[in-house]
Design an enzyme around this catalytic site. Structure first.
Site, PDB file in Angstrom:
ATOM      1  N   PRO A  93       0.836  -1.199   0.000  1.00 34.08           N
ATOM      2  CA  PRO A  93       0.000   0.000   0.000  1.00 34.08           C
ATOM      3  C   PRO A  93       0.876   1.257   0.000  1.00 34.08           C
ATOM      4  CG  PRO A  93      -0.675  -1.517   1.732  1.00 34.08           C
ATOM      5  CD  PRO A  93       0.609  -2.026   1.173  1.00 34.08           C
ATOM      6  N   TYR A  94       0.297   2.369  -0.344  1.00 32.48           N
ATOM      7  CA  TYR A  94       1.016   3.637  -0.519  1.00 32.48           C
ATOM      8  C   TYR A  94       1.924   3.960   0.662  1.00 32.48           C
ATOM      9  CZ  TYR A  94       1.613   8.613  -1.533  1.00 32.48           C
ATOM     10  OH  TYR A  94       2.132   9.851  -1.790  1.00 32.48           O
ATOM     11  N   TYR A  95       1.367   4.042   1.856  1.00 30.33           N
ATOM     12  CA  TYR A  95       2.181   4.440   3.002  1.00 30.33           C
ATOM     13  C   TYR A  95       3.081   3.313   3.494  1.00 30.33           C
ATOM     14  CZ  TYR A  95       0.014   8.989   3.292  1.00 30.33           C
ATOM     15  OH  TYR A  95      -0.384  10.267   3.009  1.00 30.33           O
TER      16      TYR A  95
END
Length: 133
Positions: A93-95
């Site tokens: 995921p992005y973070y």
């Protein structure tokens, strides 16, 4: 000077077809340069309204603090994400990508050791277990 410039310029070139047609293979090769996985075409993803979770905001703030303290800047972080490779880049995921590259950067720069990181992870896990019981 003109002579030196003419020596480095192409003497002959093959004119491109107008309007510059290229093969699909060449187009894909140009679009997918090995060091930049961002911006590649992907499957359609539905837009979902979502609020950031605490760990995501904590990751964001941590990464901003690292930039503020001179560990890196946004471009360095972005480049480090690309260096993860396509599997990790698209699999996280992005973070989580941000957290992964922050960890790698801190270790690479000698700001923390893997042992210190493991000890901190153990400490946090123990604290979370205690809070859950």
């Amino acid at each position: 000077m003109q002579r030196r410039v003419s020596d480095i310029g192409p003497v002959e070139r093959t004119p491109l077809d107008s309007p510059y047609t290229i093969s699909t293979d060449l187009y894909e090769a140009l679009r997918h340069i090995p060091h930049d996985v961002g911006g590649q075409a992907d499957l359609p993803v539905p837009y979902l309204e979502k609020e950031e979770e605490n760990w995501e905001m904590n990751t964001y703030v941590t990464c901003e603090c690292l930039a503020w303290r001179g560990v890196w800047n946004a471009e360095m972080r972005r480049r480090a994400e690309n260096d993860l490779g396509a599997t990790l880049y698209f699999g996280l995921p992005y973070y989580a990508r941000w957290a992964t590259v922050a960890t790698k950067t801190l270790i690479d720069q000698g700001l923390i050791t893997p042992d210190e990181l493991s000890a901190k992870i153990d400490e946090v896990r123990a604290r979370l277990r205690k809070a859950a019981s």
